[in-house]
Structure formats: structure tokens, C-alpha cells
Design a protein around this motif. Sequence first.
Motif, mmCIF file in Angstrom:
data_model
loop_
_atom_site.group_PDB
_atom_site.id
_atom_site.type_symbol
_atom_site.label_atom_id
_atom_site.label_comp_id
_atom_site.label_asym_id
_atom_site.label_seq_id
_atom_site.Cartn_x
_atom_site.Cartn_y
_atom_site.Cartn_z
ATOM 1 N N LEU A 19 21.409 -28.877 7.872
ATOM 2 C CA LEU A 19 22.111 -28.566 6.625
ATOM 3 C C LEU A 19 21.204 -28.820 5.422
ATOM 4 C CD1 LEU A 19 25.699 -29.930 7.291
ATOM 5 C CD2 LEU A 19 25.030 -27.557 6.924
ATOM 6 N N GLY A 20 20.417 -29.878 5.496
ATOM 7 C CA GLY A 20 19.465 -30.169 4.419
ATOM 8 C C GLY A 20 18.449 -29.055 4.279
ATOM 9 N N TYR A 21 17.920 -28.565 5.406
ATOM 10 C CA TYR A 21 16.972 -27.453 5.362
ATOM 11 C C TYR A 21 17.631 -26.191 4.797
ATOM 12 C CZ TYR A 21 13.834 -30.249 8.259
ATOM 13 O OH TYR A 21 13.008 -31.241 8.746
ATOM 14 N N LEU A 22 18.865 -25.950 5.199
ATOM 15 C CA LEU A 22 19.591 -24.786 4.703
ATOM 16 C C LEU A 22 19.774 -24.863 3.191
ATOM 17 C CD1 LEU A 22 21.212 -22.182 5.167
ATOM 18 C CD2 LEU A 22 23.214 -23.633 5.601
ATOM 19 N N LEU A 23 20.165 -26.023 2.699
ATOM 20 C CA LEU A 23 20.349 -26.195 1.256
ATOM 21 C C LEU A 23 19.033 -26.013 0.505
ATOM 22 C CD1 LEU A 23 22.864 -29.171 1.085
ATOM 23 C CD2 LEU A 23 23.269 -26.801 0.429
ATOM 24 N N MET A 24 17.946 -26.529 1.051
ATOM 25 C CA MET A 24 16.642 -26.351 0.398
ATOM 26 C C MET A 24 16.254 -24.876 0.355
ATOM 27 S SD MET A 24 14.262 -29.615 1.415
ATOM 28 C CE MET A 24 14.553 -29.607 3.168
ATOM 29 N N GLU A 25 16.527 -24.157 1.434
ATOM 30 C CA GLU A 25 16.231 -22.721 1.464
ATOM 31 C C GLU A 25 17.071 -21.981 0.431
ATOM 32 O OE1 GLU A 25 14.085 -20.692 3.174
ATOM 33 O OE2 GLU A 25 13.109 -22.495 3.903
ATOM 34 N N MET A 26 18.338 -22.351 0.317
ATOM 35 C CA MET A 26 19.206 -21.708 -0.666
ATOM 36 C C MET A 26 18.720 -21.970 -2.086
ATOM 37 S SD MET A 26 22.902 -22.396 1.126
ATOM 38 C CE MET A 26 23.854 -21.798 -0.245
ATOM 39 N N ILE A 27 18.284 -23.188 -2.350
ATOM 40 C CA ILE A 27 17.752 -23.524 -3.673
ATOM 41 C C ILE A 27 16.482 -22.735 -3.946
ATOM 42 C CG2 ILE A 27 16.699 -25.379 -5.029
ATOM 43 C CD1 ILE A 27 18.743 -27.283 -3.634
ATOM 44 N N LEU A 28 15.601 -22.627 -2.956
ATOM 45 C CA LEU A 28 14.366 -21.868 -3.117
ATOM 46 C C LEU A 28 14.659 -20.405 -3.414
ATOM 47 C CD1 LEU A 28 11.279 -21.708 -2.975
ATOM 48 C CD2 LEU A 28 11.510 -21.318 -0.516
ATOM 49 N N VAL A 29 15.584 -19.811 -2.674
ATOM 50 C CA VAL A 29 15.946 -18.414 -2.905
ATOM 51 C C VAL A 29 16.532 -18.254 -4.306
ATOM 52 C CG1 VAL A 29 17.549 -16.589 -2.189
ATOM 53 C CG2 VAL A 29 16.237 -17.838 -0.479
ATOM 54 N N SER A 30 17.331 -19.207 -4.732
ATOM 55 C CA SER A 30 17.915 -19.144 -6.078
ATOM 56 C C SER A 30 16.826 -19.198 -7.142
ATOM 57 C CB SER A 30 18.897 -20.297 -6.289
ATOM 58 O OG SER A 30 19.980 -20.187 -5.396
#
Length: 57
Positions: A19-30
Motif C-alpha cells: 500500500l505504501g508503494y502504491l501511494l508513492m506511485e500515485m503521488i509520483l503520477v500526480s
Amino acid sequence: MAINEMELEKTMAQIVDQLGYLLMEMILVSFKKINMENLLLNELLEIKQEEQKEQRF
């Protein structure tokens, strides 16, 4: 029971990590999207400024 609890804790830790990796990916995409929109808006601003300069002359 201790084995099941340890397995559960291990599984939960893996889920939390994912979940932490997913959130970091979402932040990066944003951030990438914000950057792209900023570049496009900057381009648009430059075009409008050029048009205003041409109209003045």
C-alpha cells in the motif's frame, strides 16, 4: 496459534508495504500530471503574451 499470528503479522506487513508503494506511485503520477499541466499552461501564457505584443505594434 503463535505460528498463525506470526504469519498474519508478516502478511499484514507485506500488505502495508505494498500500500505504501502504491501511494508513492500515485503521488509520483500526480506530480507528473501537475508538471505537464504547468508546462502546457506556461506555453499558453507565452502564446498569449506574444499575441498581446503583436497587437500593440
